[in-house]
Design a protein around this motif. Structure first.
Motif, PDB file in Angstrom:
ATOM      1  N   ASN A 157       0.822  -1.207   0.000  1.00 20.25           N
ATOM      2  CA  ASN A 157       0.000   0.000   0.000  1.00 20.25           C
ATOM      3  C   ASN A 157       0.861   1.264   0.000  1.00 20.25           C
ATOM      4  O   ASN A 157       0.551   2.254  -0.675  1.00 20.25           O
ATOM      5  CB  ASN A 157      -0.926  -0.004   1.209  1.00 20.25           C
ATOM      6  N   ARG A 158       1.972   1.238   0.765  1.00 22.72           N
ATOM      7  CA  ARG A 158       2.878   2.388   0.756  1.00 22.72           C
ATOM      8  C   ARG A 158       3.492   2.599  -0.627  1.00 22.72           C
ATOM      9  O   ARG A 158       3.678   3.740  -1.074  1.00 22.72           O
ATOM     10  CB  ARG A 158       3.971   2.186   1.815  1.00 22.72           C
ATOM     11  N   GLN A 159       3.807   1.506  -1.288  1.00 18.15           N
ATOM     12  CA  GLN A 159       4.349   1.618  -2.640  1.00 18.15           C
ATOM     13  C   GLN A 159       3.309   2.224  -3.589  1.00 18.15           C
ATOM     14  O   GLN A 159       3.643   3.037  -4.464  1.00 18.15           O
ATOM     15  CB  GLN A 159       4.779   0.242  -3.149  1.00 18.15           C
TER      16      GLN A 159
ATOM     17  N   GLY B  39       3.214   5.631  -5.904  1.00 16.75           N
ATOM     18  CA  GLY B  39       2.776   5.634  -7.286  1.00 16.75           C
ATOM     19  C   GLY B  39       1.754   6.722  -7.552  1.00 16.75           C
ATOM     20  O   GLY B  39       1.733   7.322  -8.635  1.00 16.75           O
ATOM     21  N   VAL B  40       0.883   6.987  -6.578  1.00 13.53           N
ATOM     22  CA  VAL B  40      -0.112   8.050  -6.725  1.00 13.53           C
ATOM     23  C   VAL B  40       0.573   9.408  -6.837  1.00 13.53           C
ATOM     24  O   VAL B  40       0.173  10.270  -7.627  1.00 13.53           O
ATOM     25  CB  VAL B  40      -1.104   8.028  -5.542  1.00 13.53           C
ATOM     26  N   VAL B  41       1.616   9.605  -6.019  1.00 12.25           N
ATOM     27  CA  VAL B  41       2.361  10.867  -6.082  1.00 12.25           C
ATOM     28  C   VAL B  41       2.955  11.047  -7.478  1.00 12.25           C
ATOM     29  O   VAL B  41       2.884  12.130  -8.079  1.00 12.25           O
ATOM     30  CB  VAL B  41       3.474  10.891  -5.020  1.00 12.25           C
ATOM     31  N   ARG B  42       3.534   9.986  -7.994  1.00 11.69           N
ATOM     32  CA  ARG B  42       4.077  10.069  -9.348  1.00 11.69           C
ATOM     33  C   ARG B  42       2.968  10.326 -10.362  1.00 11.69           C
ATOM     34  O   ARG B  42       3.161  11.023 -11.357  1.00 11.69           O
ATOM     35  CB  ARG B  42       4.816   8.785  -9.686  1.00 11.69           C
ATOM     36  N   GLY B  43       1.807   9.736 -10.087  1.00 10.76           N
ATOM     37  CA  GLY B  43       0.685   9.941 -10.985  1.00 10.76           C
ATOM     38  C   GLY B  43       0.256  11.397 -11.035  1.00 10.76           C
ATOM     39  O   GLY B  43      -0.157  11.904 -12.088  1.00 10.76           O
TER      40      GLY B  43
ATOM     41  N   GLU C 229       3.601  -3.247 -12.050  1.00  7.59           N
ATOM     42  CA  GLU C 229       3.914  -4.656 -12.299  1.00  7.59           C
ATOM     43  C   GLU C 229       4.492  -5.312 -11.055  1.00  7.59           C
ATOM     44  O   GLU C 229       4.177  -6.451 -10.718  1.00  7.59           O
ATOM     45  CB  GLU C 229       4.888  -4.757 -13.472  1.00  7.59           C
ATOM     46  N   LYS C 230       5.363  -4.572 -10.346  1.00 10.74           N
ATOM     47  CA  LYS C 230       5.956  -5.106  -9.110  1.00 10.74           C
ATOM     48  C   LYS C 230       4.877  -5.321  -8.044  1.00 10.74           C
ATOM     49  O   LYS C 230       4.885  -6.315  -7.329  1.00 10.74           O
ATOM     50  CB  LYS C 230       7.014  -4.151  -8.592  1.00 10.74           C
ATOM     51  N   SER C 231       3.925  -4.381  -7.953  1.00 11.42           N
ATOM     52  CA  SER C 231       2.840  -4.517  -6.975  1.00 11.42           C
ATOM     53  C   SER C 231       1.969  -5.724  -7.296  1.00 11.42           C
ATOM     54  O   SER C 231       1.556  -6.465  -6.402  1.00 11.42           O
ATOM     55  CB  SER C 231       1.995  -3.239  -6.959  1.00 11.42           C
TER      56      SER C 231
END
Length: 235
Positions: free
Chosen positions: A118-120, A124-128, A219-221
């Motif tokens: 979830n932290r990852q 990802g949302v920040v990058r989004g 993909e990692k998630s």
């Protein structure tokens, strides 16, 4: 004493009396059957001991005072045999409790893994959001596509929160309920990012790299979620 217990008590005294009169080899099968009936009505070991004591006291007048001690000693195997089904029931209950405890511990471990995932996803949302700003400059179509991608990410966060809350249910099938939906959501994100990547040909190199990095994170998630689900299913 309930009607069922009272009936069992009379049967117990009768069977014990017949057992004591048998010689030299005594049949303990009736004691075992009585123990099974005791299990059916929810009898505990202490209650069986009370029934046994009353049965012994009821049979004592039939024996001379010098033989009573020996009779009590001979009656002990009958009680032990009758108590076997009750003890086995208790043992099964303890094993079930131990199994449940192990499941709770495993669930806690899986929850920690999901929290890491979830932290990852939050990163990802920040990058989004960075991508959203860049894509807005590329036109209305790019902006709409990115909003759909962020909506998929939000759905994934909600599903993850549901999975974390499901630890209270202590049930092995929690992964079966959400695994497919999470995988489909991640696949949707991946497909959307592929669309964005194709649409960003006219954009900067940094935007493409950001999209590629976010795609790798998704993909990692997805891989982490599948591994966690397989480990949980193997319990």
């Amino acid at each position: 004493m309930s009607q069922k217990t009272d009936s069992l008590s009379h049967s117990y005294e009768s069977a014990l009396g017949k057992y004591l009169k048998q010689a030299p080899r005594r049949n303990l099968k009736p004691a075992l059957e009585l123990g099974r009936k005791g299990v059916d009505i929810g009898l505990e070991t202490l209650e069986l001991a009370v029934i046994h004591q009353r049965a012994v006291e009821g049979l004592l007048p039939d024996y001379a005072s010098g033989k009573r001690r020996g009779m009590i000693k001979r009656a002990a195997p009958f009680f032990n045999e009758a108590n076997i089904p009750i003890e086995e029931t208790h043992r099964a209950a303890r094993e079930s409790q131990n199994h449940l405890t192990r499941l709770k511990a495993t669930l806690g471990h899986r929850t920690e893994e999901l929290a890491t995932t979830n932290r990852q996803l939050k990163r990802g949302v920040v990058r989004g959001k960075v991508m959203a700003k860049a894509m807005e400059e590329s036109g209305k179509h790019h902006k709409k596509s990115l909003e759909e991608s962020l909506e998929l990410q939000n759905r994934l966060r909600q599903l993850t929160h549901r999975l974390l809350a499901a630890q209270e249910n202590q049930r092995k099938d929690i992964s079966h309920e959400l695994q497919d939906e999470i995988a489909q959501t991640l696949l949707g994100i991946n497909v959307r990012l592929l669309t964005l990547k194709k649409a960003a040909k006219a954009n900067t190199k940094g935007l493409k790299e950001s999209i590629t990095s976010t795609q790798q994170l998704m993909e990692k998630s997805a891989k982490s979620v599948r591994q966690a689900a397989r480990k949980f299913d193997s319990l």
